[in-house]
Scaffold this motif. Structure first.
Motif, PDB file in Angstrom:
ATOM      1  N   GLU A 168       0.839  -1.207   0.000  1.00 48.06           N
ATOM      2  CA  GLU A 168       0.000   0.000   0.000  1.00 48.06           C
ATOM      3  C   GLU A 168       0.867   1.248   0.000  1.00 48.06           C
ATOM      4  O   GLU A 168       0.581   2.203  -0.713  1.00 48.06           O
ATOM      5  N   LEU A 169       1.922   1.242   0.809  1.00 47.20           N
ATOM      6  CA  LEU A 169       2.822   2.392   0.851  1.00 47.20           C
ATOM      7  C   LEU A 169       3.487   2.601  -0.507  1.00 47.20           C
ATOM      8  O   LEU A 169       3.613   3.728  -0.974  1.00 47.20           O
ATOM      9  N   LEU A 170       3.890   1.518  -1.144  1.00 46.19           N
ATOM     10  CA  LEU A 170       4.508   1.617  -2.453  1.00 46.19           C
ATOM     11  C   LEU A 170       3.519   2.153  -3.479  1.00 46.19           C
ATOM     12  O   LEU A 170       3.870   3.007  -4.300  1.00 46.19           O
ATOM     13  N   ASP A 171       2.282   1.688  -3.425  1.00 35.76           N
ATOM     14  CA  ASP A 171       1.258   2.186  -4.342  1.00 35.76           C
ATOM     15  C   ASP A 171       1.052   3.688  -4.166  1.00 35.76           C
ATOM     16  O   ASP A 171       0.958   4.432  -5.146  1.00 35.76           O
ATOM     17  N   GLU A 172       0.986   4.132  -2.912  1.00 38.93           N
ATOM     18  CA  GLU A 172       0.813   5.559  -2.640  1.00 38.93           C
ATOM     19  C   GLU A 172       2.004   6.352  -3.167  1.00 38.93           C
ATOM     20  O   GLU A 172       1.840   7.419  -3.756  1.00 38.93           O
ATOM     21  N   TYR A 173       3.198   5.811  -2.953  1.00 40.10           N
ATOM     22  CA  TYR A 173       4.411   6.476  -3.432  1.00 40.10           C
ATOM     23  C   TYR A 173       4.396   6.567  -4.960  1.00 40.10           C
ATOM     24  O   TYR A 173       4.699   7.608  -5.532  1.00 40.10           O
ATOM     25  N   GLN A 174       4.028   5.482  -5.621  1.00 38.30           N
ATOM     26  CA  GLN A 174       3.992   5.476  -7.080  1.00 38.30           C
ATOM     27  C   GLN A 174       2.956   6.458  -7.605  1.00 38.30           C
ATOM     28  O   GLN A 174       3.184   7.130  -8.615  1.00 38.30           O
ATOM     29  N   GLN A 175       1.819   6.560  -6.926  1.00 33.80           N
ATOM     30  CA  GLN A 175       0.794   7.520  -7.341  1.00 33.80           C
ATOM     31  C   GLN A 175       1.303   8.951  -7.185  1.00 33.80           C
ATOM     32  O   GLN A 175       1.080   9.801  -8.047  1.00 33.80           O
ATOM     33  N   ALA A 176       1.984   9.213  -6.066  1.00 31.95           N
ATOM     34  CA  ALA A 176       2.527  10.556  -5.842  1.00 31.95           C
ATOM     35  C   ALA A 176       3.578  10.883  -6.903  1.00 31.95           C
ATOM     36  O   ALA A 176       3.598  11.990  -7.447  1.00 31.95           O
ATOM     37  N   ALA A 177       4.439   9.920  -7.221  1.00 31.25           N
ATOM     38  CA  ALA A 177       5.456  10.136  -8.248  1.00 31.25           C
ATOM     39  C   ALA A 177       4.804  10.398  -9.598  1.00 31.25           C
ATOM     40  O   ALA A 177       5.274  11.237 -10.385  1.00 31.25           O
ATOM     41  N   ARG A 178       3.720   9.701  -9.875  1.00 29.72           N
ATOM     42  CA  ARG A 178       2.978   9.886 -11.129  1.00 29.72           C
ATOM     43  C   ARG A 178       2.424  11.307 -11.223  1.00 29.72           C
ATOM     44  O   ARG A 178       2.531  11.967 -12.262  1.00 29.72           O
ATOM     45  N   VAL A 179       1.865  11.790 -10.138  1.00 32.90           N
ATOM     46  CA  VAL A 179       1.308  13.146 -10.125  1.00 32.90           C
ATOM     47  C   VAL A 179       2.428  14.172 -10.303  1.00 32.90           C
ATOM     48  O   VAL A 179       2.268  15.158 -11.027  1.00 32.90           O
ATOM     49  N   VAL A 180       3.581  13.923  -9.688  1.00 31.22           N
ATOM     50  CA  VAL A 180       4.715  14.845  -9.837  1.00 31.22           C
ATOM     51  C   VAL A 180       5.152  14.903 -11.300  1.00 31.22           C
ATOM     52  O   VAL A 180       5.396  15.982 -11.845  1.00 31.22           O
ATOM     53  N   ARG A 181       5.232  13.753 -11.957  1.00 27.86           N
ATOM     54  CA  ARG A 181       5.609  13.727 -13.375  1.00 27.86           C
ATOM     55  C   ARG A 181       4.585  14.487 -14.223  1.00 27.86           C
ATOM     56  O   ARG A 181       4.945  15.263 -15.110  1.00 27.86           O
ATOM     57  N   LEU A 182       3.309  14.258 -13.945  1.00 26.03           N
ATOM     58  CA  LEU A 182       2.263  14.946 -14.703  1.00 26.03           C
ATOM     59  C   LEU A 182       2.313  16.449 -14.460  1.00 26.03           C
ATOM     60  O   LEU A 182       2.115  17.236 -15.384  1.00 26.03           O
ATOM     61  N   LEU A 183       2.563  16.831 -13.235  1.00 28.77           N
ATOM     62  CA  LEU A 183       2.643  18.248 -12.890  1.00 28.77           C
ATOM     63  C   LEU A 183       3.748  18.921 -13.698  1.00 28.77           C
ATOM     64  O   LEU A 183       3.535  19.980 -14.287  1.00 28.77           O
ATOM     65  N   ALA A 184       4.900  18.277 -13.768  1.00 27.69           N
ATOM     66  CA  ALA A 184       6.023  18.843 -14.510  1.00 27.69           C
ATOM     67  C   ALA A 184       5.732  18.876 -16.009  1.00 27.69           C
ATOM     68  O   ALA A 184       6.137  19.814 -16.704  1.00 27.69           O
ATOM     69  N   ARG A 185       5.036  17.869 -16.499  1.00 27.82           N
ATOM     70  CA  ARG A 185       4.770  17.780 -17.940  1.00 27.82           C
ATOM     71  C   ARG A 185       3.620  18.679 -18.391  1.00 27.82           C
ATOM     72  O   ARG A 185       3.670  19.279 -19.456  1.00 27.82           O
ATOM     73  N   GLU A 186       2.579  18.789 -17.589  1.00 33.94           N
ATOM     74  CA  GLU A 186       1.344  19.449 -18.026  1.00 33.94           C
ATOM     75  C   GLU A 186       1.226  20.918 -17.629  1.00 33.94           C
ATOM     76  O   GLU A 186       0.513  21.671 -18.274  1.00 33.94           O
ATOM     77  N   CYS A 187       1.875  21.310 -16.556  1.00 36.65           N
ATOM     78  CA  CYS A 187       1.661  22.659 -16.002  1.00 36.65           C
ATOM     79  C   CYS A 187       2.874  23.557 -16.243  1.00 36.65           C
ATOM     80  O   CYS A 187       4.015  23.089 -16.211  1.00 36.65           O
ATOM     81  N   ASN A 188       2.587  24.845 -16.445  1.00 29.19           N
ATOM     82  CA  ASN A 188       3.692  25.791 -16.572  1.00 29.19           C
ATOM     83  C   ASN A 188       4.288  26.053 -15.179  1.00 29.19           C
ATOM     84  O   ASN A 188       3.735  25.620 -14.153  1.00 29.19           O
ATOM     85  N   LEU A 189       5.411  26.750 -15.137  1.00 30.46           N
ATOM     86  CA  LEU A 189       6.128  26.940 -13.871  1.00 30.46           C
ATOM     87  C   LEU A 189       5.304  27.690 -12.825  1.00 30.46           C
ATOM     88  O   LEU A 189       5.360  27.372 -11.643  1.00 30.46           O
ATOM     89  N   LEU A 190       4.532  28.659 -13.261  1.00 29.46           N
ATOM     90  CA  LEU A 190       3.722  29.415 -12.311  1.00 29.46           C
ATOM     91  C   LEU A 190       2.624  28.534 -11.714  1.00 29.46           C
ATOM     92  O   LEU A 190       2.373  28.558 -10.506  1.00 29.46           O
ATOM     93  N   GLU A 191       1.999  27.719 -12.544  1.00 31.75           N
ATOM     94  CA  GLU A 191       0.988  26.780 -12.048  1.00 31.75           C
ATOM     95  C   GLU A 191       1.614  25.775 -11.086  1.00 31.75           C
ATOM     96  O   GLU A 191       1.040  25.445 -10.050  1.00 31.75           O
ATOM     97  N   GLN A 192       2.825  25.298 -11.421  1.00 33.86           N
ATOM     98  CA  GLN A 192       3.528  24.374 -10.534  1.00 33.86           C
ATOM     99  C   GLN A 192       3.819  25.035  -9.189  1.00 33.86           C
ATOM    100  O   GLN A 192       3.643  24.416  -8.134  1.00 33.86           O
ATOM    101  N   ASP A 193       4.250  26.278  -9.241  1.00 29.23           N
ATOM    102  CA  ASP A 193       4.560  27.002  -8.005  1.00 29.23           C
ATOM    103  C   ASP A 193       3.310  27.176  -7.151  1.00 29.23           C
ATOM    104  O   ASP A 193       3.340  26.972  -5.933  1.00 29.23           O
TER     105      ASP A 193
END
Length: 125
Positions: free
Chosen positions: A55-80
């Motif tokens: 479960e902890l690994l699944d949560e970690y993988q989901q968080a990592a996935r969101v971080v990747r999407l954030l970097a890919r989909e959002c501009n720097l101001l939105e990320q900030d």
């Protein structure tokens, strides 16, 4: 916030340990949240050997996935803006810190979340 501040440094390393970096960030965030709520990690009554690591690994993988999407989909101001939301700041506090109007912060947050939600729907889990 730390993801934006140190992410580039981690990636420039000859052998970047992104997983380790994200784990450390998540651990710090969890500890900060627990501290803010007055929760003592030592007060957990569940024995360590009964913790479901998958479960902890699944949560970690989901968080990592969101971080990747954030970097890919959002501009720097939105990320900030989103990183400050995750730090627990209100729109008005974010607006003051970034020298923006609260309405602009609200719009940036709305747009960024819309992008992340759309990307989550499109990307296989």
């Amino acid at each position: 916030m730390i993801l934006l501040e140190r992410g580039g440094e981690v990636l420039r390393h000859p052998a970047p340990n992104v997983a380790g970096f994200l784990f450390g960030v998540l651990r710090k965030l969890i500890r900060h949240t627990f501290d803010a709520r007055g929760f003592e990690l030592d007060s957990v009554s569940e024995p360590v050997d009964e913790v479901d690591l998958s479960e902890l690994l699944d949560e970690y993988q989901q968080a990592a996935r969101v971080v990747r999407l954030l970097a890919r989909e959002c501009n720097l101001l939105e990320q900030d803006v989103l990183s400050r939301v995750l730090d627990g700041l209100k729109n008005t506090e974010i607006a003051d810190a970034l020298e923006l109007k609260p309405g602009h912060v609200r719009k940036l947050k709305h747009d960024a979340l819309k992008k992340i939600r759309a990307a989550l729907r499109e990307e296989p889990a």
